[in-house]
Design a protein around this motif. Structure first.
Motif, PDB file in Angstrom:
ATOM      1  N   GLN A 293       5.398  -1.369   2.016  1.00 33.43           N
ATOM      2  CA  GLN A 293       4.450  -1.788   0.998  1.00 33.43           C
ATOM      3  C   GLN A 293       3.635  -0.560   0.583  1.00 33.43           C
ATOM      4  O   GLN A 293       2.866  -0.011   1.368  1.00 33.43           O
ATOM      5  CB  GLN A 293       3.519  -2.872   1.554  1.00 33.43           C
ATOM      6  CG  GLN A 293       4.234  -4.123   2.012  1.00 33.43           C
ATOM      7  CD  GLN A 293       4.919  -4.842   0.872  1.00 33.43           C
ATOM      8  OE1 GLN A 293       4.409  -4.911  -0.242  1.00 33.43           O
ATOM      9  NE2 GLN A 293       6.110  -5.378   1.139  1.00 33.43           N
ATOM     10  N   THR A 294       3.855  -0.119  -0.649  1.00 36.83           N
ATOM     11  CA  THR A 294       3.218   1.119  -1.096  1.00 36.83           C
ATOM     12  C   THR A 294       1.971   0.834  -1.910  1.00 36.83           C
ATOM     13  O   THR A 294       1.833  -0.221  -2.540  1.00 36.83           O
ATOM     14  CB  THR A 294       4.197   1.962  -1.925  1.00 36.83           C
ATOM     15  OG1 THR A 294       4.637   1.197  -3.059  1.00 36.83           O
ATOM     16  CG2 THR A 294       5.396   2.364  -1.088  1.00 36.83           C
ATOM     17  N   GLN A 295       1.112   1.823  -1.884  1.00 29.92           N
ATOM     18  CA  GLN A 295      -0.111   1.772  -2.673  1.00 29.92           C
ATOM     19  C   GLN A 295      -0.034   2.871  -3.734  1.00 29.92           C
ATOM     20  O   GLN A 295       1.046   3.359  -4.055  1.00 29.92           O
ATOM     21  CB  GLN A 295      -1.328   1.968  -1.760  1.00 29.92           C
ATOM     22  CG  GLN A 295      -1.380   0.979  -0.594  1.00 29.92           C
ATOM     23  CD  GLN A 295      -2.539   1.243   0.326  1.00 29.92           C
ATOM     24  OE1 GLN A 295      -3.638   0.784   0.091  1.00 29.92           O
ATOM     25  NE2 GLN A 295      -2.278   2.001   1.392  1.00 29.92           N
ATOM     26  N   LYS A 296      -1.144   3.277  -4.239  1.00 26.56           N
ATOM     27  CA  LYS A 296      -1.172   4.307  -5.271  1.00 26.56           C
ATOM     28  C   LYS A 296      -0.543   5.587  -4.750  1.00 26.56           C
ATOM     29  O   LYS A 296      -0.727   5.970  -3.600  1.00 26.56           O
ATOM     30  CB  LYS A 296      -2.615   4.558  -5.718  1.00 26.56           C
ATOM     31  CG  LYS A 296      -2.729   5.545  -6.871  1.00 26.56           C
ATOM     32  CD  LYS A 296      -4.173   5.745  -7.292  1.00 26.56           C
ATOM     33  CE  LYS A 296      -4.259   6.746  -8.446  1.00 26.56           C
ATOM     34  NZ  LYS A 296      -5.650   6.999  -8.867  1.00 26.56           N
ATOM     35  N   ASN A 297       0.224   6.252  -5.610  1.00 29.35           N
ATOM     36  CA  ASN A 297       0.900   7.515  -5.293  1.00 29.35           C
ATOM     37  C   ASN A 297       1.924   7.362  -4.172  1.00 29.35           C
ATOM     38  O   ASN A 297       2.252   8.327  -3.482  1.00 29.35           O
ATOM     39  CB  ASN A 297      -0.108   8.603  -4.918  1.00 29.35           C
ATOM     40  CG  ASN A 297      -1.063   8.928  -6.053  1.00 29.35           C
ATOM     41  OD1 ASN A 297      -0.646   9.037  -7.209  1.00 29.35           O
ATOM     42  ND2 ASN A 297      -2.349   9.070  -5.735  1.00 29.35           N
ATOM     43  N   GLY A 298       2.421   6.122  -3.989  1.00 27.80           N
ATOM     44  CA  GLY A 298       3.461   5.904  -3.002  1.00 27.80           C
ATOM     45  C   GLY A 298       2.991   5.914  -1.565  1.00 27.80           C
ATOM     46  O   GLY A 298       3.815   5.972  -0.650  1.00 27.80           O
ATOM     47  N   ARG A 299       1.674   5.846  -1.342  1.00 25.08           N
ATOM     48  CA  ARG A 299       1.166   5.844   0.033  1.00 25.08           C
ATOM     49  C   ARG A 299       1.456   4.496   0.697  1.00 25.08           C
ATOM     50  O   ARG A 299       1.371   3.443   0.059  1.00 25.08           O
ATOM     51  CB  ARG A 299      -0.352   6.067   0.052  1.00 25.08           C
ATOM     52  CG  ARG A 299      -0.814   7.334  -0.655  1.00 25.08           C
ATOM     53  CD  ARG A 299      -0.633   8.568   0.178  1.00 25.08           C
ATOM     54  NE  ARG A 299      -1.143   9.729  -0.525  1.00 25.08           N
ATOM     55  CZ  ARG A 299      -2.430  10.088  -0.510  1.00 25.08           C
ATOM     56  NH1 ARG A 299      -3.306   9.392   0.174  1.00 25.08           N
ATOM     57  NH2 ARG A 299      -2.812  11.165  -1.177  1.00 25.08           N
TER      58      ARG A 299
END
Length: 1173
Positions: free
Chosen positions: A880-886
């Motif tokens: 589960q990614t967040q902003k900028n693929g984090r």
């Protein structure tokens, strides 16, 4: 993962099989269509595309559409539900698989990755790519036409846009830029043309067919260059932030220019220190000369303006007569010319005596009484004293069994609680100590060790090394080991600047030296290092016997420097055992102690012994006085002076132990104890020995055969000695002549000012070469290292436990990839030299879903599935990614154990097991060769660490810091020691502030002159020279204290006369006790094999003796004659009111020595009357 393995898969990632399937377009068609479609065959380096001249076909495969959507979103958006493409589903799958490595290396900068992938999306799948892709060569195989070569026209904006967005992208795991892997050249030499040529050439072993990239902006009716929009790296792409400052220079905020090097301070084009010293000297000369002129006019009557009967005390034809009783005394001269002498001390009343003078007189009296009684008791019980002394010394000498020599540089120079030591211990305790390294230019036979060698470029194979490719006529060499070496430079198993040396820039072909590094595991527990140390010992022995006529070999092991230091110390063990038997239990010694303390012990011991013996030899025993009483009286006379010098030195050394530098601290403790024991033995055992020897002389017994008595031998008369007579009758008179004294002052003050101007020019550090014996093999290694080294040492930044990596804020404080701030840890560390290795950025790349297969996979039972596993049953991680693929906080912690356990391989180069497993961040310094380079590098690393700490509060660099504060430590250490000497002399000289100040001035001048000599004689400032400077203070006390005290207790009328008397009494003892006896031993050091002895001991010891002797025997008496303390009025009052003065003056005869002797030298005065009044 070895770079050679990475090399083998490299070009499958970007030479995407451009799938041709169609028919040749007619030259008059303007719209364009496909030149290939599908895959029809294979070459040695990959799959070949089918030639096709026709329109694009709809893409209906759902998986292929997903791939197109992911890799080529621009083409997907243009195509609708079933996009029209020139690529088949198989080509897209091949393309997706081959994008694994670009995804891992370039995706940390989204703009770079998008531009790079688009270069192949538009050539492979764009429905009208015939406008810029031209088929150059084909062949037919199994009824299919396969493409062998194409020409690819790319616009300038696209080519340079892609290059500019990718040229700075970092590869943290390898500490270098990612483009060096894809360019075939070092990143510094890579250009867009070199990049495209390398990627399009089949010679690289990965391109299935030749692609000739042509960068052009030319258009015609049938063709135009490919010209998609190239995104700039400093702009956001899609939902991703702009590339970070570490990967894109354009994203960096303006960096303030580095501070300009400080311009040399100059005044009127003259160096500031020289100018200030010169002005100070000129001012002194003016003031001093005015004083001398006034003194001669007013006091000396040089112009004849006062009473003509004034007696010039320095006239040789007049016999001097002085009175301290307050009465005028006259004498008739012995020459034809008669003159009257009238030099009298005025009568002193009790009201004129100050409190300090009374207290000082009382201290002086008590010390004389104590030492007289003590000397008498020791002389009365010599056997008891000697036996007791031997017992005590023997008991203390038992500590020899615990004698240890510390040779570990860390324990010598770095305090246990210092920042550098604390950081190093933290690193070693939380991780493992850095590898033990053994280096040599030799072919490695041992295949079981981790070896870094230039031979790894040829897989350590002699066959590959000798391999050549000749032309068709077998005349010209087309490729050989040099070509292979250049080809392997990028993606190689070892950094070229680690394996070779002596090259310019990045022209590695011109390297002059080769380096083989054998890496051995290191452990915090020394017991676990025993096997490694044994192997290193055998390695060194083997290398000592190895020789080759074709090359010069230098070698070194982890233990080499410590072994050589120990070997050097063993040669001095006999010296230390003979010279210094009293070893303190449980306190380990160092080489500095072994080499310095014996000199100090002998210098201090011999000086005081000479004073004691020579005073006895010059003394006349009073009538009815026994030998014991005489020796007691002599000890009472010189004991306070011995106590003054010994106490001053011992306290100075004890206070020197306040330093945090272990080598200096331990030396100070040893030296303080040595001086203290020296003094105790002098006033106990030596007094007993002197008494026994005096009795032997009285009994006319031989020296060596003391049991045999010489009945014919006459008793020896009292002898003053030749040196004493020279000093008393000639030397003291000469240097205190009125025309000599100003010259001495001007010369000494002039050199002091000159030396002071050199203080800020002293070099700091210790060249390791100087610490090695001249015949050491390590010297050759250090010399080669300095000459050929092309990389600095590694530097580690460690994030201590407690930092939260799961939050966006915590990640931004560390990372250096997409969305990371410029002032993060990686961002700041990247400015040191090589790109920093960052496990966090590689972890984000490892979690990225791209690639076929992706790095992060798991089996159905939720166990980790490595990317190298080719079987079935592996499922892509659902991150589960967040902003900028984090990753989310849950997924960050869930997958990190898999990442740290994953080994880099052909399919996934980002596994963290080989490179990481810790929370440190490592990079390399630039080339460091001198001590100044290392100090500057550490200062800059500390600045970066402090800046990071202000945000993270948990970051520290790993390095040694022994010289960062050496100047400050030196100033504090010397100041403390000098202050201790001042306080002790002030108290033991009877609260005589003037006398203490005279000693302070003289010692300060000696130390300053020593520092000036260090600059002129190429002696650097380090712990060894600091120890010597501290010892120089102690030795200087010996040269100053005895003469100053003799001057202070003198009652003669003028300062010149008192200076003469002090120099006469103590000058010869100081000269013979330290100066002459030490010069011989010091000169021997000049021929030592040890460079350390020659530079830091011969030169500095010589300076100590020369500057100490000249200042103590020349400058100090002259200084006292000008501004020395006045006569102690309490002492003078007692003498003037003493009913012991007899008329010893007869016409034409006056024995001044007897008068002085009886006045204030022999019998300790009683000051009862002074205190009653």
């Amino acid at each position: 993962m070895k770079k050679s393995k990475m090399e083998h898969i490299l070009f499958g990632s970007f030479l995407l099989l451009m799938i041709f399937n169609g028919q040749v377009l007619s030259q008059d068609e303007d719209e364009g269509h496909c030149v290939w479609y599908g895959e029809c065959g294979k070459s040695a380096t990959g799959k070949l595309n089918c030639f096709y001249n026709g329109t694009a076909k709809p893409l209906t495969d759902p998986d292929a559409i997903d791939i197109l959507k992911t890799l080529c979103p621009d083409l997907y958006r243009e195509g609708g539900k079933y996009p029209m493409t020139c690529c088949s589903a198989g080509q897209l799958r091949t393309m997706n698989g081959q994008m694994s490595l670009p995804n891992q290396f370039f995706k940390r900068c989204p703009a770079c990755y998008h531009n790079f992938v688009n270069l192949y999306c538009y050539s492979t799948c764009q429905p009208k790519h015939s406008k810029y892709v031209k088929v150059e060569k084909t062949h037919v195989e199994k009824n299919a036409t396969l493409i062998d070569a194409v020409k690819y026209f790319v616009s300038t904006d696209v080519a340079y846009g892609m290059y500019n967005s990718c040229k700075d992208v970092q590869m943290p795991s390898a500490n270098e830029k990612a483009i060096s892997i894809f360019c075939g050249h070092p990143a510094e030499e890579c250009t867009i043309k070199k990049w495209l040529v390398y990627m399009g050439s089949t010679a690289n072993g990965h391109t299935p067919f030749q692609i000739d990239f042509n960068i052009t902006d030319a258009h015609d009716n049938t063709s135009s260059p490919m010209n998609y929009t190239a995104y700039k790296c400093d702009l956001a792409y899609g939902n991703n932030s702009a590339c970070s400052c570490q990967d894109c220079q354009a994203s960096c905020a303006p960096i303030p220019p580095p501070p300009k090097p400080k311009k040399p301070c100059k005044i009127l084009t003259i160096d500031c220190s020289y100018f200030i010293a010169g002005v100070a000297y000129i001012v002194f000369c003016l003031v001093f000369m005015i004083y001398v002129i006034c003194y001669n006019i007013i006091t000396r009557n040089a112009l004849g303006v006062t009473d003509q009967d004034y007696d010039e005390i320095n006239q040789p034809q007049v016999q001097d007569v002085y009175s301290v009783s307050g009465q005028r005394v006259y004498v008739r001269g012995k020459t034809k010319r008669e003159k009257v002498s009238s030099l009298n001390q005025p009568k002193v009343s009790a009201s004129e005596i100050g409190c300090l003078e009374k207290a000082g007189a009382k201290v002086e009296t008590y010390m004389q009484i104590f030492f007289t009684k003590w000397g008498f008791w020791c002389a009365s019980h010599p056997i008891l004293i000697l036996v007791a002394g031997l017992v005590v010394c023997g008991a203390l000498s038992a500590g020899i069994v615990l004698f240890q020599v510390t040779t570990d540089p860390v324990q010598l120079w770095s305090a246990k609680n210092s920042r550098a030591r604390t950081e190093r211990d933290y690193y070693n305790s939380h991780f493992v100590p850095f590898y033990r390294t053994e280096q040599l230019p030799l072919y490695p036979d041992n295949k079981n060790c981790t070896i870094q060698s230039v031979l790894e470029y040829w897989q350590n194979s002699h066959e590959l090394l000798d391999k050549k490719i000749m032309d068709e006529y077998n005349f010209f060499t087309l490729a050989d080991y040099i070509g292979h070496f250049e080809y392997c430079l990028n993606g190689a198993p070892v950094f070229p600047w680690v394996a070779i040396g002596g090259f310019n820039g990045t022209d590695y072909r011109l390297a002059k030296s080769l380096v083989i590094t054998i890496v051995v595991n290191n452990h915090l527990d020394e017991e676990k290092n025993k096997m490694a140390e044994a192997w290193e010992k055998a390695f060194i022995q083997f290398m000592k016997k190895f020789s080759s006529p074709n090359m010069t070999i230098a070698y070194s092991a982890e233990r080499s420097i410590e072994d050589e230091l120990e070997r050097e110390s063993e040669s001095d063990v006999l010296t230390i055992l003979i010279s210094y038997l009293i070893i303190y239990i449980g306190l380990p010694a160092t080489l500095i102690i072994i080499e310095v303390v014996p000199f100090l012990v002998l210098a201090v011991g011999v000086d005081n012994i000479f004073i004691l013996v020579q005073t006895y030899q010059r003394d006349v025993r009073a009538p009815n006085e026994s030998l014991e009483e005489q020796i007691g009286r002599i000890v009472g006379k010189v004991g306070p002076s011995m106590l003054l010098s010994s106490t001053s030195e011992s306290l100075a050394f004890f206070l020197g132990a306040l330093t945090t530098m272990p080598a200096v601290k331990v030396f100070s403790l040893y030296a303080a104890g040595a001086v203290l024991f020296d003094f105790l033995l002098q006033i106990t055992c030596f007094v007993g020995l002197m008494t026994l020897d005096a009795k032997r002389q009285q009994a006319n017994r031989f020296d060596m055969c003391c049991c045999i008595k010489d009945s014919n031998k006459e008793k020896l008369d009292v002898s003053e000695g030749c040196l004493y007579k020279v000093v008393k009758n000639y030397y003291s008179h000469f240097i205190l002549k009125e025309w000599v004294r100003p010259i001495i002052m001007l010369v000494f003050v002039g050199y002091f000012c000159f030396s002071g101007s050199l203080v800020n020019k002293i070099d700091i550090g210790l060249d390791q070469k100087l610490s090695m014996p001249k015949d050491s093999y390590v010297l050759d290694w250090l010399t080669n290292l300095t000459e050929y080294l092309h990389v600095g040492p590694p530097v580690y930044f460690v994030v201590e436990e407690g930092h939260d990596y799961t939050t966006l804020e915590g990640q931004n404080g560390i990372c250096g990839g997409n969305g990371c701030p410029q002032d993060s840890l990686v961002g700041q560390v990247s400015y040191i030299a090589q790109p920093v290795s960052s496990w966090l950025d590689d972890y984000f790349s490892w979690l990225s879903p791209g690639g076929d297969p992706p790095c992060c996979r798991h089996f159905s039972n939720n166990s980790f599935c490595p990317a190298e596993y080719n079987g079935t049953g592996c499922v892509k991680c659902n991150v589960q990614t967040q902003k900028n693929g984090r990753p989310s906080e849950r997924d960050f912690m869930k997958y990190i154990p898999w990442y740290l356990a994953d080994n880099p391989g052909l399919s996934c180069a980002k596994g963290g097991h080989a490179a990481y497993g810790t929370t440190y961040f490592m990079t390399y310094h630039t080339i460091l060769k001198t001590s100044a380079d290392y100090i500057g590098a550490l200062k800059e690393a500390r600045k970066i660490a402090d800046n990071i700490t202000s945000t993270l509060r948990h970051t520290d660099p790993k390095s040694s810091a022994k010289y960062l504060t050496i100047v400050k430590d030196t100033a504090i250490q010397l100041s403390i020691c000098v202050a201790a000497v001042f306080l002790v002399t002030f108290f033991l000289l009877g609260f005589d502030l003037y006398s203490a100040f005279m000693i302070l001035i003289t010692i300060t001048m000696i130390i300053t002159d020593m520092v000036g000599m260090m600059v002129l004689w190429d002696i650097s400032l380090n712990a060894v020279s600091l120890v010597n400077l501290v010892m120089a203070i102690g030795i200087s006390v010996e040269f100053c204290a005895h003469i100053t005290r003799a001057f202070a207790v003198s009652l003669l009328p003028t300062k010149v006369l008192r200076a003469k008397e002090a120099l006469s009494q103590m000058g010869s003892s100081v000269l013979s006790g330290i100066t002459l006896t030490k010069l011989g031993g010091i000169i021997v050091l000049a021929f030592s094999k040890s460079q350390l002895f020659q530079v830091f001991y011969f030169r500095m010891y010589l300076g100590m003796v020369v500057f100490g002797a000249t200042h103590g025997l020349i400058f100090l008496p002259v200084l006292l004659s000008y501004i020395g303390p006045s006569v102690n009025k309490a002492r003078l009052y007692h003498f003037q009111n003493k009913d012991v003065i007899q008329d010893v003056i007869s016409e034409g005869h006056y024995d001044r020595d007897v008068l002085v002797h009886n006045e204030h030298c022999d019998s300790p005065p009683s000051y009862e009357s002074v205190y009653k009044e």
